[in-house]
Design an enzyme around this catalytic site. Sequence first.
Site: not given
Ligand code: NAD
Length: 268
Positions: A55, A110, A175, A179, A208, A210, A213
């Site tokens: 991360d 991820n 985004y 995606k 989700v 997190t 969001t």
């Molecule tokens: N939360 C949602 O509703 C949702 C919906 C669809 C898709 N997603 C996707 O799920 C994945 C995880 O998202 P999440 O909701 O857990 O978000 P989150 O913000 O909780 O976690 C994302 C993590 O990615 C890390 N990150 C960001 N830029 C980075 C980089 N350049 N290098 C390494 N790490 C990096 C952040 O530090 C963080 O720990 C993402 O790809 C997101 O687009 C999330």
Amino acid sequence: MSSLTPATVSKAADGPTSSASLAGRIALVSGAASGIGRAVAAGLVAAGAGVVLGDIDQEGCEKAAAELDTAGLPGRVVPVSLDVTDASAWERFIRTARRHFGYPDLLVNNAGVVGIHGLEGVSDDEWQRVIQVCQRGTWLGLRAAVPCMHLAGGGAIVNVSSVFAHVGSGAAFAYHGAKGAVAAMTRAAAVELAPARIRVNAVSPGMVETPMTSGLPEQFVTDFVAATPMGRKAAPREIAAAVLFLLSEDASFITGTDLLVDGGFAAR
Ligand SMILES: NC(=O)c1ccc[n+]([C@@H]2O[C@H](COP(=O)([O-])OP(=O)(O)OC[C@H]3O[C@@H](n4cnc5c(N)ncnc54)[C@H](O)[C@@H]3O)[C@@H](O)[C@H]2O)c1
């Protein structure tokens, strides 16, 4: 294959395997400090894998690894500082995995960031930030990990995409673009890598609960949940369960698919 235990990638042909066991597998998870990535890392460790957590948030990554360690699973998690947009950081990530465990044979791309502006509002900066992390970061992860999987004799990859790869929203234009590219790269890689026994799939979450969001405008989240037939957000572990399934031998004939985990959002 990995130095942890014997190969599991080829067991499907030999008969049933223990469901969801990933004992001896070596996994790389990007964006593992938080949210979905953290839940995936926890699930992988519980399933018996050695896991390298990467991360850009190094402190958060170390904290997540320490919590997994104190959950009674010492030595199977290694935190590494990783910026997914940096090819040399991926090389260091892989070297650490090899040093600790052996050749990685599982990858979860991820890490992601979101921008909320629509086509007419998105700035160059937002476009660059989102495309770099979500799209280019996924490509660099594939490029770094696949040679190890060849050496391991096979492997499995899950790219975390989004329901926004499937439907428009009127917002988050960069985004949607990033995606959508993740979904296309997943299919392209699946076709290319199938002969090498490397499966590549995507998971497309809806909303989700997190930190990502919790940073979105409240009305956007309220409207999204209202448009979700199941009427709620997912918990990170509900997305992690789908990721773990696709990584496991239970999914041994599944490649190139994109599993929606969205409470019915895209079905409307
Ligand atoms: N939360 C949602 O509703 C949702 C919906 C669809 C898709 N997603 C996707 O799920 C994945 C995880 O998202 P999440 O909701 O857990 O978000 P989150 O913000 O909780 O976690 C994302 C993590 O990615 C890390 N990150 C960001 N830029 C980075 C980089 N350049 N290098 C390494 N790490 C990096 C952040 O530090 C963080 O720990 C993402 O790809 C997101 O687009 C999330």
